[in-house]
Write an enzyme that holds these catalytic residues in place. Structure first.
Site, PDB file in Angstrom:
ATOM      1  CG  HIS A  49      -1.985  -1.185   1.124  1.00 14.93           C
ATOM      2  ND1 HIS A  49      -2.624  -1.218   0.148  1.00 14.93           N
ATOM      3  CD2 HIS A  49      -2.339  -2.001   2.149  1.00 14.93           C
ATOM      4  CE1 HIS A  49      -3.721  -2.531   0.373  1.00 14.93           C
ATOM      5  NE2 HIS A  49      -3.240  -2.877   1.304  1.00 14.93           N
ATOM      6  CB  THR A  50       0.185   4.815   0.539  1.00 13.22           C
ATOM      7  OG1 THR A  50      -1.079   4.733  -0.166  1.00 13.22           O
ATOM      8  CG2 THR A  50       0.589   6.313   0.082  1.00 13.22           C
ATOM      9  CD  GLN A  51       5.478   0.917   1.727  1.00 10.51           C
ATOM     10  OE1 GLN A  51       6.493   0.669   2.253  1.00 10.51           O
ATOM     11  NE2 GLN A  51       4.255   0.050   1.898  1.00 10.51           N
TER      12      GLN A  51
END
Lengths: 289, 260
Positions: free
Chosen positions: B32-34
């Site tokens: 997912h968004t890092q």
């Protein structure tokens, strides 16, 4: 109905030899027993009014509202089987939410009427379901302003979204009525339920197509029509429920809301007065208002 | 052709050798968004005796690039709640639409009282916590400003980890380091909120916005400011920092070409 009893009225989605769908016609009968519901398209907004018949003295007055809001700018009032009406509203809200999810803007009233018309019509096609036992009136105000896209963070181009004609009018009040067959038309004034005949003839007298009736006059007329259409002999008690939607610079700022208590009570007072006047001289009373 | 549908349309094993199914695998676990992409910097807010002031500049940065200069990060929810967004701008848009749909649904029941700031803070903190527990956080630090159920000033924060915190003054991002001490000079504790007027609070927050513009390289001199009181929300979205003085810049040493 001479062809009743010939067997063609037992299943939904089956035509009779003379091209009728009896189940749909029976659904219309269910609507004809409901309390009168009307909608008026005024020049600067929509009024929805309902004769809510009181089925029990044990119900709290003013509770159990029947006119529902869809999104922020539209209202739905229906006549007929109450649970069918609630399901209709629930579906309308889902459609409006889905429209927003896709297009990031409020649903135009015409689009909602179209979607709901298609939905209701599907219930005439299959033998496993029955048609809707309601006729619903959908009224709303489509914003005349250039609205930001939902979640928009910046101001966007100064010229606006484009694709618009100069001088053309956008937005405004819209009114639709959807019948159990799925048929829907746009109206200046719509009526359904028990008192629809009387209500329709009263609505015709308002010459709504000329676009002169203001929203406040519309509220008063709506109250009067519901009172006129009410049959004192058959049904004793009813509550008048009224909602309205105005333009962005009007009293509701483009939102569908209940008519304020003071204005509704004033409208009811005038309606009762007009009814009493009916007995001796009708015309003089109405001129005074 | 044989009667195994799973082999239809595949290269024939007898001609090309056994099919290597690892070609269909993506490398590693799903991610997912890092990190955030387009970001907004600090949000600053302070309570005063009749309400709350909240401000944030109008910049959305793409890394160190000042990419969008008219981004409104102070969002009005209703007549008594405003939310300020720091962090990822696309996640802010998601939350804005979520709040919009919440408001539409809230509108369906006419009898209930509208959601207040405290309700909204609870809701948003649960949304944030749920998303971080899914390892898919919304990359924001939110300040929720407005009035609580008793119409008293309310100010609290919720961040990407689902952490909540409430104080008489709050600032996110760079502001947590630079603005917070300045805010605390005037409003050290909950009791002192009563001594602060609306004008004082607005002046204080504007002062913080100026200090942040001087010191935070990812900030802008255009900002939005909202004042929430019982009278409603007063939201201004195109404010400009006034009375800037860069005289202090002369005295800064250690950067650029000067040697001493």
């Amino acid at each position: 109905m001479t062809s009743i009893g010939t067997g063609y009225d037992l299943s939904n989605s089956v035509f009779s030899p003379d091209g009728r769908n009896f189940q749909v016609e029976y659904a219309v009968k269910a609507v004809e027993n409901g309390g009168t519901a009307i909608g008026i398209r005024c020049k600067d907004g929509i009024v929805l009014a309902l004769e809510k018949l009181i089925t029990s003295k044990l119900l709290k007055p003013g509770a159990n509202k029947r006119i529902a809001t869809v999104d922020r700018n539209m209202g739905v009032v229906s006549s007929g089987l109450l649970p069918d009406g609630r399901h209709f509203v629930s579906r309308a809200r889902d459609e409006a939410a889905e429209w927003r999810r896709l297009y990031k803007s409020p649903t135009p009233t015409s689009a909602l009427a179209n979607r709901m018309g298609s939905y209701v019509q599907m219930y005439t096609l299959y033998s496993s379901v029955r048609p809707f036992g309601v006729t619903a009136i959908v009224g709303g105000w489509d914003s005349e302003a250039e609205l930001p896209v939902d979640g928009q963070v910046g101001s966007g181009p100064k010229v606006g979204s484009g694709g618009k004609k100069d001088g053309a009018k956008y937005g405004g009040p819209f009114l639709y009525m959807i019948e159990p067959s799925g048929l829907y038309w746009g109206y200046y004034g719509a009526a359904t339920g028990k008192g629809r005949q009387i209500a329709k003839s009263e609505l015709e007298k308002l010459s709504l197509s000329e676009g002169n009736l203001s929203l406040e006059e519309g509220v008063k007329e709506a109250a009067r029509i519901i009172y006129v259409a009410h049959d004192d002999n058959k049904d004793k008690d009813f509550e008048l429920e009224m909602t309205w939607v105005s333009s962005l610079d009007g009293p509701t700022k483009g939102r569908h809301e209940e008519v304020p208590k003071e204005l509704r009570e004033e409208a009811e007072r005038l309606a009762k007065k007009a009814l009493e006047g009916d007995d001796d001289d009708d015309d003089d009373e109405k001129m005074e208002e | 052709m044989n009667h195994f549908p799973q082999t239809w349309g595949r290269p024939r094993d007898d001609v090309y050798g056994a099919y290597d199914h690892s070609h269909f695998q993506t490398a590693g676990p799903q991610q997912h968004t890092q990190s955030p992409i387009v970001t907004g910097t600090s949000v600053v807010a302070a309570k005063f005796k009749d309400g709350v002031v909240i401000a944030a500049d109008n910049l959305a940065s793409y890394g160190s690039l000042a990419r969008f200069t008219d981004v409104k990060r102070i969002r009005k929810f209703n007549d008594q709640v405003v939310v300020g967004f720091g962090g990822d701008v696309s996640d802010m848009q998601y939350l804005d639409r979520l709040l919009n749909s919440l408001d539409v649904r809230e509108n369906y029941s006419t009898t209930e009282t509208p959601l207040n700031a405290k309700n909204l803070h609870t809701y948003l903190s649960k949304v944030m916590y749920k998303r971080r527990s899914d390892f898919n956080p919304l990359w924001n630090h939110l300040l929720i400003a407005g009035l609580d159920g008793e119409s008293k000033p309310f100010l609290a924060s919720a961040d990407l980890l689902g952490t909540t915190f409430a104080a008489p003054t709050l600032a996110t991002g760079f502001g947590a380091h630079l603005a917070q001490p300045i805010l605390r000079r005037t409003v050290p504790d909950e009791a002192s909120v009563q001594n602060v007027s609306k004008d004082e609070a607005v002046r204080l927050v504007k002062e913080c916005m100026k200090v942040l513009f001087y010191r935070d390289a990812r900030s802008l001199d255009k900002y939005s400011i909202a004042v929430i009181t019982k009278e409603g929300v007063e939201l201004k979205q195109d404010e400009k920092l006034e009375n800037q003085s860069w005289a202090f810049a002369e005295g800064i040493r250690g950067y650029g070409t000067q040697v001493n």
